[in-house]
Design an enzyme around this catalytic site. Structure first.
Site, PDB file in Angstrom:
ATOM      1  CG  ASP A 105      56.030  66.180  -5.972  1.00 45.48           C
ATOM      2  OD1 ASP A 105      56.483  65.178  -5.376  1.00 45.48           O
ATOM      3  OD2 ASP A 105      56.613  67.364  -6.034  1.00 45.48           O
ATOM      4  CG  HIS A 120      62.082  62.257 -14.458  1.00 45.43           C
ATOM      5  ND1 HIS A 120      62.257  61.717 -13.563  1.00 45.43           N
ATOM      6  CD2 HIS A 120      62.918  62.340 -15.645  1.00 45.43           C
ATOM      7  CE1 HIS A 120      63.488  61.076 -13.728  1.00 45.43           C
ATOM      8  NE2 HIS A 120      64.107  61.488 -14.777  1.00 45.43           N
ATOM      9  CB  THR A 192      67.266  59.819  -5.694  1.00 42.45           C
ATOM     10  OG1 THR A 192      67.350  59.039  -6.850  1.00 42.45           O
ATOM     11  CG2 THR A 192      68.708  60.379  -5.462  1.00 42.45           C
TER      12      THR A 192
HETATM   13  C1  BV8 Z   1      66.126  57.765 -21.245  1.00 40.45           C
HETATM   14  C2  BV8 Z   1      58.083  60.194 -14.478  1.00 40.45           C
HETATM   15  C3  BV8 Z   1      67.044  58.024 -23.258  1.00 40.45           C
HETATM   16  C4  BV8 Z   1      56.962  59.360 -14.737  1.00 40.45           C
HETATM   17  C5  BV8 Z   1      60.243  58.870 -14.291  1.00 40.45           C
HETATM   18  C6  BV8 Z   1      65.704  50.531 -21.694  1.00 40.45           C
HETATM   19  C7  BV8 Z   1      64.984  51.232 -22.706  1.00 40.45           C
HETATM   20  C8  BV8 Z   1      64.891  52.554 -22.659  1.00 40.45           C
HETATM   21  C9  BV8 Z   1      65.599  53.343 -21.647  1.00 40.45           C
HETATM   22  C10 BV8 Z   1      66.325  52.422 -20.610  1.00 40.45           C
HETATM   23  C11 BV8 Z   1      66.149  51.025 -20.658  1.00 40.45           C
HETATM   24  N1  BV8 Z   1      66.788  50.394 -19.459  1.00 40.45           N
HETATM   25  C12 BV8 Z   1      67.334  51.580 -19.021  1.00 40.45           C
HETATM   26  C13 BV8 Z   1      66.850  52.690 -19.313  1.00 40.45           C
HETATM   27  C14 BV8 Z   1      67.385  53.933 -18.950  1.00 40.45           C
HETATM   28  C15 BV8 Z   1      66.057  54.319 -18.314  1.00 40.45           C
HETATM   29  C16 BV8 Z   1      66.388  53.745 -16.741  1.00 40.45           C
HETATM   30  O1  BV8 Z   1      67.223  54.688 -15.969  1.00 40.45           O
HETATM   31  N2  BV8 Z   1      65.787  52.750 -16.181  1.00 40.45           N
HETATM   32  C17 BV8 Z   1      66.200  52.341 -14.715  1.00 40.45           C
HETATM   33  C18 BV8 Z   1      64.876  51.577 -14.257  1.00 40.45           C
HETATM   34  C19 BV8 Z   1      67.128  51.553 -14.848  1.00 40.45           C
HETATM   35  N3  BV8 Z   1      65.759  55.873 -18.004  1.00 40.45           N
HETATM   36  C20 BV8 Z   1      64.816  56.345 -19.051  1.00 40.45           C
HETATM   37  O2  BV8 Z   1      64.072  55.467 -19.692  1.00 40.45           O
HETATM   38  C21 BV8 Z   1      64.899  57.708 -19.273  1.00 40.45           C
HETATM   39  N4  BV8 Z   1      65.035  58.200 -20.499  1.00 40.45           N
HETATM   40  O3  BV8 Z   1      66.948  57.249 -20.583  1.00 40.45           O
HETATM   41  O4  BV8 Z   1      66.072  58.303 -22.384  1.00 40.45           O
HETATM   42  C22 BV8 Z   1      66.719  56.565 -23.901  1.00 40.45           C
HETATM   43  C23 BV8 Z   1      65.375  56.560 -24.623  1.00 40.45           C
HETATM   44  C24 BV8 Z   1      65.254  55.345 -25.385  1.00 40.45           C
HETATM   45  C25 BV8 Z   1      66.079  54.485 -25.560  1.00 40.45           C
HETATM   46  C26 BV8 Z   1      67.134  54.381 -24.563  1.00 40.45           C
HETATM   47  C27 BV8 Z   1      67.479  55.792 -24.054  1.00 40.45           C
HETATM   48  C28 BV8 Z   1      63.647  58.256 -18.650  1.00 40.45           C
HETATM   49  C29 BV8 Z   1      63.592  58.063 -16.971  1.00 40.45           C
HETATM   50  C30 BV8 Z   1      62.590  59.016 -16.473  1.00 40.45           C
HETATM   51  C31 BV8 Z   1      61.439  57.961 -16.063  1.00 40.45           C
HETATM   52  N5  BV8 Z   1      60.139  58.543 -15.620  1.00 40.45           N
HETATM   53  N6  BV8 Z   1      59.024  59.746 -13.527  1.00 40.45           N
HETATM   54  C32 BV8 Z   1      56.009  59.145 -13.547  1.00 40.45           C
HETATM   55  O5  BV8 Z   1      56.385  59.759 -12.414  1.00 40.45           O
HETATM   56  O6  BV8 Z   1      55.132  58.553 -13.608  1.00 40.45           O
HETATM   57  S1  BV8 Z   1      60.899  58.160 -13.240  1.00 40.45           S
HETATM   58  C33 BV8 Z   1      60.428  57.942 -11.827  1.00 40.45           C
HETATM   59  O7  BV8 Z   1      61.208  56.851 -10.938  1.00 40.45           O
HETATM   60  C34 BV8 Z   1      60.930  59.108 -10.745  1.00 40.45           C
HETATM   61  O8  BV8 Z   1      60.606  60.379 -11.493  1.00 40.45           O
HETATM   62  C35 BV8 Z   1      62.227  58.841 -10.355  1.00 40.45           C
HETATM   63  O9  BV8 Z   1      63.066  59.405 -11.268  1.00 40.45           O
HETATM   64  C36 BV8 Z   1      62.305  57.281 -10.342  1.00 40.45           C
HETATM   65  C37 BV8 Z   1      62.081  56.621  -9.025  1.00 40.45           C
HETATM   66  O10 BV8 Z   1      63.477  56.835  -8.519  1.00 40.45           O
HETATM   67  P1  BV8 Z   1      63.727  57.652  -7.183  1.00 40.45           P
HETATM   68  O11 BV8 Z   1      63.250  59.194  -7.271  1.00 40.45           O
HETATM   69  O12 BV8 Z   1      64.974  57.386  -6.599  1.00 40.45           O
HETATM   70  O13 BV8 Z   1      62.649  57.197  -6.047  1.00 40.45           O
HETATM   71  P2  BV8 Z   1      62.400  55.758  -5.475  1.00 40.45           P
HETATM   72  O14 BV8 Z   1      61.076  55.533  -5.406  1.00 40.45           O
HETATM   73  O15 BV8 Z   1      63.206  54.533  -6.449  1.00 40.45           O
HETATM   74  O16 BV8 Z   1      63.298  55.523  -4.248  1.00 40.45           O
HETATM   75  C38 BV8 Z   1      62.981  56.445  -3.182  1.00 40.45           C
HETATM   76  C39 BV8 Z   1      64.275  56.740  -2.488  1.00 40.45           C
HETATM   77  O17 BV8 Z   1      63.842  57.675  -1.362  1.00 40.45           O
HETATM   78  C40 BV8 Z   1      64.843  55.563  -1.876  1.00 40.45           C
HETATM   79  O18 BV8 Z   1      66.020  55.590  -1.855  1.00 40.45           O
HETATM   80  C41 BV8 Z   1      64.345  55.778  -0.166  1.00 40.45           C
HETATM   81  O19 BV8 Z   1      65.460  55.126   0.537  1.00 40.45           O
HETATM   82  C42 BV8 Z   1      64.447  57.144  -0.168  1.00 40.45           C
HETATM   83  N7  BV8 Z   1      63.457  57.725   0.908  1.00 40.45           N
HETATM   84  C43 BV8 Z   1      62.192  57.110   1.324  1.00 40.45           C
HETATM   85  N8  BV8 Z   1      61.760  58.061   2.357  1.00 40.45           N
HETATM   86  C44 BV8 Z   1      62.714  59.031   2.645  1.00 40.45           C
HETATM   87  C45 BV8 Z   1      64.018  58.885   1.467  1.00 40.45           C
HETATM   88  N9  BV8 Z   1      64.703  59.937   1.468  1.00 40.45           N
HETATM   89  C46 BV8 Z   1      64.587  60.793   2.208  1.00 40.45           C
HETATM   90  N10 BV8 Z   1      63.825  60.939   3.248  1.00 40.45           N
HETATM   91  C47 BV8 Z   1      62.571  60.247   3.339  1.00 40.45           C
HETATM   92  N11 BV8 Z   1      61.539  60.471   4.016  1.00 40.45           N
END
Ligand code: BV8
Length: 259
Positions: A105, A120, A192
């Protein structure tokens, strides 16, 4: 509000390089839903993780484009909060600081943080889904199509310049992030779930290199048990508190005797 304990505060005061990793929770109080938040409106039947993929775009480019258009509109209306401002102040209080964000963002840059790495990508930028070449906002606004066609190749579409699940991260961004994780002596992990790789490995790399680790998150995460301290509160309240503690610590002559 929970305060940083004295030992960690002294480490932060003496840190030469602080790495800050932020996730969607850092933007939550700016009005941008996190990935964990339930989807609303017509999107309730979809999971964010399923829409943020090349497969979803190939299957239904118009649907995915529309989802991003709605998120872009939310981002355009969002402003940095006190937590973002606190990170700008922290940057002025320590010799070296890297903000490594998973967020797309641009709020850290808008707040004034100087050294920001977008792991990202950025939702406000678009590119050709075949060539990867950047597409201007003018081209997009002039197009009546959803998604707009690419100006570069036939059958090409405009897509958001973000990293989807299953896509590799930009080499430069990942290299900068890993360099920060290897060099830092203090790591702050903020808002995160510490689930998405490879971002989630960065604080662990920092720990393995001897850095102190503090987590700021209202909820527990898989990283929590590795942290020196977990500050269980919202970023907009906790971060200003930490920065105020640090400023007061640095002003106290007992901690930083005048040379
Ligand atoms: C990769 C952009 C190598 C897009 C995002 C199968 C096939 C391929 C890959 C994988 C696979 N299985 C697993 C993987 C790896 C995968 C992965 O990690 N999957 C997860 C689900 C297990 N990763 C990838 O694919 C990455 N690439 O590995 O490449 C590769 C390639 C091919 C084959 C193999 C390997 C790419 C990952 C990037 C994805 N893109 N964003 C868009 O925005 O539309 S990710 C997106 O989700 C965000 O950017 C962020 O990273 C993620 C969400 O996570 P968080 O940021 O932690 O946020 P979340 O909502 O989950 O939680 C919020 C947190 O905040 C909570 O903890 C909450 O308590 C807290 N909170 C709430 N309010 C507050 C607070 N904290 C403080 N103050 C507050 N007020």
């Amino acid at each position: 509000m929970q305060l940083l304990d004295d030992h960690l505060l002294s480490l932060l005061a003496g840190a030469q390089h602080v790495m800050v990793l932020t996730g969607a929770g850092m933007s939550a109080e700016s009005g941008i839903p996190t990935f964990r938040d339930a989807q609303t409106g017509i999107w309730t039947k979809y999971r964010a993780e399923d829409l943020a993929t090349p497969e979803a775009f190939t299957a239904n480019p118009g649907l995915v484009w529309q989802w991003y258009e709605e998120r872009r509109n939310t981002v355009r209306k969002a402003s940095p909060h006190a937590g973002h401002q606190a990170l700008v102040m922290l940057e002025a209080l320590v010799p070296g600081m890297s903000v490594i964000t998973q967020n797309v963002d641009g709020l850290h840059q808008l707040a004034g943080s100087k050294n920001v790495t977008e792991l990202h990508g950025n939702i406000l930028r678009s590119k050709c889904h075949i060539t990867g070449r950047s597409i201007s906002a003018d081209w997009l606004t002039d197009s009546p199509h959803v998604p707009p066609p690419s100006p570069y190749v036939n059958q090409g579409y405009a897509r958001p310049d973000v990293v989807w699940f299953g896509e590799v991260l930009p080499h430069e961004a990942l290299a900068a992030a890993m360099d920060a994780a290897g060099r830092c002596d203090f790591c702050l992990s903020i808002g995160t779930t510490s689930l998405v790789q490879p971002a989630a490995s960065l604080p662990v790399m920092a720990l393995e290199n001897g850095a102190a680790l503090v987590e700021i998150n209202p909820l527990e995460t898989p990283l929590s048990l590795h942290a020196g301290q977990c500050l269980r509160g919202p970023a907009s309240l906790v971060l200003p508190g930490v920065v105020q503690q640090l400023a007061e610590w640095k002003r106290d002559p007992d901690h930083c005797p005048r040379l």
